[in-house]
Design a protein around this motif. Structure first.
Motif, PDB file in Angstrom:
ATOM      1  N   ASP A 170       1.165  -0.922   0.134  1.00 61.28           N
ATOM      2  CA  ASP A 170      -0.019   0.109  -0.376  1.00 61.28           C
ATOM      3  C   ASP A 170       0.964   1.102  -0.006  1.00 61.28           C
ATOM      4  O   ASP A 170       1.627   1.532   0.548  1.00 61.28           O
ATOM      5  N   ILE A 171       0.748   2.152  -1.623  1.00 59.79           N
ATOM      6  CA  ILE A 171       1.419   3.663  -1.322  1.00 59.79           C
ATOM      7  C   ILE A 171       0.929   4.806  -0.832  1.00 59.79           C
ATOM      8  O   ILE A 171      -0.249   5.370  -1.319  1.00 59.79           O
ATOM      9  N   LEU A 172       1.026   5.794   0.022  1.00 54.19           N
ATOM     10  CA  LEU A 172       1.037   7.381   0.147  1.00 54.19           C
ATOM     11  C   LEU A 172       1.664   7.560  -1.712  1.00 54.19           C
ATOM     12  O   LEU A 172       2.941   7.765  -1.234  1.00 54.19           O
ATOM     13  N   LEU A 173       0.840   7.944  -1.683  1.00 52.80           N
ATOM     14  CA  LEU A 173       1.566   8.802  -3.111  1.00 52.80           C
ATOM     15  C   LEU A 173       1.477  10.227  -2.604  1.00 52.80           C
ATOM     16  O   LEU A 173       1.026  11.046  -3.219  1.00 52.80           O
ATOM     17  N   CYS A 174       2.828  11.038  -2.281  1.00 60.20           N
ATOM     18  CA  CYS A 174       2.881  12.789  -2.003  1.00 60.20           C
ATOM     19  C   CYS A 174       3.631  12.947  -3.957  1.00 60.20           C
ATOM     20  O   CYS A 174       4.187  12.915  -4.422  1.00 60.20           O
ATOM     21  N   GLY A 175       2.142  14.049  -3.763  1.00 60.35           N
ATOM     22  CA  GLY A 175       3.051  14.723  -5.290  1.00 60.35           C
ATOM     23  C   GLY A 175       1.414  14.581  -6.431  1.00 60.35           C
ATOM     24  O   GLY A 175       2.006  13.724  -7.021  1.00 60.35           O
ATOM     25  N   CYS A 176       0.788  13.493  -5.554  1.00 60.40           N
ATOM     26  CA  CYS A 176      -0.269  12.953  -6.842  1.00 60.40           C
ATOM     27  C   CYS A 176      -0.603  13.372  -8.045  1.00 60.40           C
ATOM     28  O   CYS A 176      -1.219  12.650  -8.646  1.00 60.40           O
ATOM     29  N   SER A 177      -1.018  14.575  -7.974  1.00 59.34           N
ATOM     30  CA  SER A 177      -1.174  15.512  -8.651  1.00 59.34           C
ATOM     31  C   SER A 177      -0.368  15.561 -10.084  1.00 59.34           C
ATOM     32  O   SER A 177      -1.159  16.458 -11.147  1.00 59.34           O
ATOM     33  N   GLY A 178       0.818  16.095  -9.611  1.00 58.96           N
ATOM     34  CA  GLY A 178       1.839  17.103 -10.955  1.00 58.96           C
ATOM     35  C   GLY A 178       1.940  15.816 -11.784  1.00 58.96           C
ATOM     36  O   GLY A 178       1.216  14.547 -11.769  1.00 58.96           O
ATOM     37  N   LYS A 179       3.097  15.380 -12.740  1.00 55.13           N
ATOM     38  CA  LYS A 179       3.020  14.889 -14.233  1.00 55.13           C
ATOM     39  C   LYS A 179       3.592  13.723 -13.266  1.00 55.13           C
ATOM     40  O   LYS A 179       3.302  12.442 -13.854  1.00 55.13           O
ATOM     41  N   MET A 180       4.507  13.836 -12.571  1.00 49.71           N
ATOM     42  CA  MET A 180       4.842  12.493 -12.171  1.00 49.71           C
ATOM     43  C   MET A 180       4.224  11.298 -10.986  1.00 49.71           C
ATOM     44  O   MET A 180       4.473   9.901 -11.545  1.00 49.71           O
ATOM     45  N   THR A 233       1.008  11.440 -12.039  1.00 52.55           N
ATOM     46  CA  THR A 233       0.157  10.911 -12.752  1.00 52.55           C
ATOM     47  C   THR A 233       1.349   9.611 -13.468  1.00 52.55           C
ATOM     48  O   THR A 233       0.152   8.466 -14.036  1.00 52.55           O
ATOM     49  N   ALA A 234       2.454   9.965 -13.202  1.00 52.71           N
ATOM     50  CA  ALA A 234       3.174   8.423 -14.059  1.00 52.71           C
ATOM     51  C   ALA A 234       2.869   7.380 -13.675  1.00 52.71           C
ATOM     52  O   ALA A 234       3.348   6.281 -13.747  1.00 52.71           O
ATOM     53  N   VAL A 235       3.528   7.895 -12.102  1.00 46.06           N
ATOM     54  CA  VAL A 235       3.425   6.355 -10.637  1.00 46.06           C
ATOM     55  C   VAL A 235       2.199   5.532 -10.935  1.00 46.06           C
ATOM     56  O   VAL A 235       1.808   4.624 -11.122  1.00 46.06           O
ATOM     57  N   ARG A 236       0.532   7.062 -10.832  1.00 38.72           N
ATOM     58  CA  ARG A 236      -0.780   5.622 -11.148  1.00 38.72           C
ATOM     59  C   ARG A 236      -0.453   4.811 -12.414  1.00 38.72           C
ATOM     60  O   ARG A 236      -1.694   3.762 -11.919  1.00 38.72           O
ATOM     61  N   ASN A 237      -0.564   5.432 -13.223  1.00 37.26           N
ATOM     62  CA  ASN A 237      -0.565   5.216 -14.522  1.00 37.26           C
ATOM     63  C   ASN A 237       0.419   3.275 -14.517  1.00 37.26           C
ATOM     64  O   ASN A 237      -0.559   1.879 -14.651  1.00 37.26           O
ATOM     65  N   ILE A 238       1.203   3.500 -13.691  1.00 38.47           N
ATOM     66  CA  ILE A 238       2.461   2.403 -13.526  1.00 38.47           C
ATOM     67  C   ILE A 238       1.122   1.728 -12.397  1.00 38.47           C
ATOM     68  O   ILE A 238       1.957  -0.267 -12.658  1.00 38.47           O
ATOM     69  N   VAL A 239       1.248   1.744 -11.409  1.00 39.30           N
ATOM     70  CA  VAL A 239       0.648   0.946 -10.410  1.00 39.30           C
ATOM     71  C   VAL A 239      -0.780   0.423 -11.523  1.00 39.30           C
ATOM     72  O   VAL A 239      -1.141  -0.702 -10.666  1.00 39.30           O
ATOM     73  N   ALA A 240      -1.329   1.261 -11.833  1.00 36.97           N
ATOM     74  CA  ALA A 240      -2.789   0.495 -12.476  1.00 36.97           C
ATOM     75  C   ALA A 240      -2.200  -1.041 -12.884  1.00 36.97           C
ATOM     76  O   ALA A 240      -3.445  -1.226 -13.192  1.00 36.97           O
ATOM     77  N   ASN A 241      -1.406  -0.951 -13.065  1.00 37.90           N
ATOM     78  CA  ASN A 241      -1.069  -2.344 -13.966  1.00 37.90           C
ATOM     79  C   ASN A 241      -0.287  -2.949 -13.876  1.00 37.90           C
ATOM     80  O   ASN A 241      -0.106  -3.807 -14.202  1.00 37.90           O
ATOM     81  N   ARG A 242      -0.120  -2.795 -12.238  1.00 41.13           N
ATOM     82  CA  ARG A 242       0.809  -4.025 -11.666  1.00 41.13           C
ATOM     83  C   ARG A 242      -0.366  -4.626 -10.362  1.00 41.13           C
ATOM     84  O   ARG A 242      -1.562  -4.328  -9.900  1.00 41.13           O
ATOM     85  N   GLN A 243       0.631  -5.730  -9.832  1.00 38.14           N
ATOM     86  CA  GLN A 243      -0.548  -6.728  -9.263  1.00 38.14           C
ATOM     87  C   GLN A 243      -0.123  -6.886  -7.652  1.00 38.14           C
ATOM     88  O   GLN A 243      -0.161  -7.263  -6.943  1.00 38.14           O
ATOM     89  N   ASP A 244       1.029  -5.813  -7.291  1.00 37.86           N
ATOM     90  CA  ASP A 244       1.634  -6.010  -6.195  1.00 37.86           C
ATOM     91  C   ASP A 244       1.389  -5.119  -5.231  1.00 37.86           C
ATOM     92  O   ASP A 244       2.316  -5.463  -4.501  1.00 37.86           O
ATOM     93  N   CYS A 245       1.141  -4.119  -5.926  1.00 44.10           N
ATOM     94  CA  CYS A 245       0.923  -2.716  -5.494  1.00 44.10           C
ATOM     95  C   CYS A 245       0.294  -1.472  -5.855  1.00 44.10           C
ATOM     96  O   CYS A 245      -1.054  -1.717  -7.155  1.00 44.10           O
ATOM     97  N   GLN A 246      -0.873  -1.301  -4.477  1.00 45.70           N
ATOM     98  CA  GLN A 246      -1.402  -0.065  -5.457  1.00 45.70           C
ATOM     99  C   GLN A 246      -1.609   1.114  -3.980  1.00 45.70           C
ATOM    100  O   GLN A 246      -0.864   1.447  -3.212  1.00 45.70           O
TER     101      GLN A 246
END
Length: 252
Positions: free
Chosen positions: A3-13, A15-28
């Motif tokens: 389980d991840i707390l994403l700081c800077g979740c609204s920024g460009k990076m 967004t990139a992290v959100r897209n990567i996590v959306a396609n993985r099964q080992d994290c959210q």
């Protein structure tokens, strides 16, 4: 599941992290932090102390000013941190190192596997070529990047300087100088323009020959991939300061 707390979740990076996590099964992503909150599929907070969700690790792509509250949150909750933000001051880097005495902290100025390979090649080149070659570093980034030189350029400079037993003097600007280049200088130059993701060149200039080692990032996605891999790697780790070298040795 990490389980991840994403700081800077609204920024460009973010967004990139959100897209990567959306396609993985080992994290959210269980929660987010940002000064400019968005409606996302997880709760987003504007104050670290308000975060209610349990998380296994914090991934930070926010701003250097958020470091103090982020480290306080991690200490209070015994949560590992993956720090991907650049532009920290020397004092902030010291704070990160001190926090790592009681927390698992992953800190790298660049999350790219290729850049970290470049750093190892630079160390090898410097150990072979030695004082007979002048070293200059040129980095280029998009016109929205605030800090200069880049954290990666400084990381590469530190790699060279470490081989030379920290005898190098970093020179960032020569326009006001009217003198020959000194042997112990290490020149660092910044270019800002367009949408350049990130380019770094390390130039070894000797007598009648020049060797250039370089890396070019084609997408911010590669940094997001490195950050997510680091997050999964850090979950459950003990206190200490970790970097990409640890991740590579772990085989991720």
């Amino acid at each position: 599941m990490t389980d991840i707390l994403l700081c800077g979740c609204s920024g460009k990076m973010g967004t990139a992290v959100r897209n990567i996590v959306a396609n993985r099964q080992d994290c959210q992503i269980s929660a987010g932090f940002d000064q400019v909150p968005m409606q996302l599929d997880f709760p987003v907070y504007t104050a670290m102390e308000s975060i209610a969700e349990h998380v296994d690790v914090v991934v930070d792509f926010s701003h250097p000013t958020a470091l103090k509250s982020l480290l306080q949150y991690c200490k209070k909750n015994s949560t590992p941190a993956v720090l991907c933000t650049t532009g920290y001051s020397a004092e902030q880097v010291k704070n990160v190192e001190e926090a790592a005495r009681e927390l698992p902290v992953f800190y790298s100025r660049n999350m790219s596997l290729g850049i970290n390979l470049l750093m190892e090649l630079v160390k090898t080149a410097e150990s072979v070529l030695g004082d007979g070659f002048d070293v200059e570093i040129v980095e280029a980034h998009h016109n929205q990047k605030i800090d200069a030189p880049s954290g990666t350029a400084l990381m590469l400079a530190d790699a060279v300087n470490g081989v030379r037993e920290n005898r190098m003097k970093y020179t960032y600007d020569r326009h006001s100088q009217r003198k020959k280049r000194e042997q112990n200088e290490l020149g660092i130059h910044s270019v800002r323009g367009g949408t350049i993701v990130g380019e770094h060149q390390v130039i070894f200039a000797g007598q009648h020959e020049v060797i250039t080692l370089s890396h070019s990032a084609q997408s911010k996605e590669l940094f997001a991939v490195g950050a997510v891999n680091a997050a999964v790697f850090m979950a459950g780790r003990g206190p200490g300061l970790y970097d990409m070298g640890d991740l590579i040795r772990d085989g991720i």
